[in-house]
Design an enzyme around this catalytic site. Sequence first.
Site, short mmCIF file in Angstrom:
data_model
loop_
_atom_site.label_atom_id
_atom_site.label_comp_id
_atom_site.label_asym_id
_atom_site.label_seq_id
_atom_site.Cartn_x
_atom_site.Cartn_y
_atom_site.Cartn_z
N HIS A 1 55.28 23.18 30.30
CA HIS A 1 55.35 23.72 31.66
C HIS A 1 55.76 22.58 32.58
O HIS A 1 54.95 22.01 33.29
CB HIS A 1 54.01 24.32 32.07
N ASP B 1 50.39 22.13 30.29
CA ASP B 1 49.84 22.06 31.64
C ASP B 1 50.27 23.31 32.42
O ASP B 1 51.10 23.24 33.32
CB ASP B 1 50.32 20.78 32.31
N HIS C 1 47.68 12.32 35.00
CA HIS C 1 48.84 11.46 34.83
C HIS C 1 48.45 10.03 34.46
O HIS C 1 49.18 9.36 33.73
CB HIS C 1 49.70 11.48 36.09
#
Length: 285
Positions: A41, A165, A18
């Site tokens: 996802h 992801d 992130h």
Amino acid sequence: MNYRHAFHAGNAADVMKHAVLAWVLERLRGKEAPFFVLDTHAGIGRYDLDDQAASRTGEALRGVRRVIAGASALPDAARPYLDLLARLNEGATTVRHYPGSPLITRMMMRGQDRLLLAELHAEDVQTLRNLFRTDAQVSVHHMDGWLSLKAHLPPKERRGLVVIDPPFEAPDEYERMVAALVLAYRRWATGQYLLWYPVKDRAAVWRFHQMLEDTGIPKMLSAELCWSDDDRSDRLNGSGLILVNPPWKTEETLSDLLPALQTALAAGTGPVGCRWLRDETGKPA
């Protein structure tokens, strides 16, 4: 379909991917032209680190909450990520509300940008729809993330990012990811791609990297932050990212950011850094 990210939100792997995602989005914001983001996802978008699921594992204590305690030592590249956490938690010193990639993206979008989210889990997609129910810039689709690449690429925008992801529940997830990247790149070669993968079995990661190299796709950078020497395949030893068409100076930026995050996480002395799988000419590094 058994994987629920609420148990792992804010862990060390989240911090790594992130922080990089927020930096990439900050670079996309640097030009006035609109950008598009597809998150294949998506999950539920926002997590409560004080709820029963997150508290049961305690992973956020060793992840984002530890990083916040050492945030003053992080380089400028971490600032977009840290600013998002501060905004979401109204400046509190303890992070309770943690953003998944959909909310990180939405918080960094401007009025001209667009976000499309794909999520297959029936309960999670409803939570995601509730989060963005009044937001005209975000569309949520109940669908297989792998299929979303064919259904929604290329976008009308010329610039943007695809975030891939997956939960890595299927034994052939690495192969599926490579096939998905090849399909997506053929449809939208000018887009940027951010692919997350777990570092468990190092031999499996080597095979994954080789499969990526064999695609011939140029400008493909791998980045890893590991908290052990990854000599055991029965646990998560680190977090990895593949960046395709990354922003200018990504290698230099991550070479500073990733070791600093490892130190802030007190995450051991496992391998950390980045390397080109294929350079701008398409040649293996």
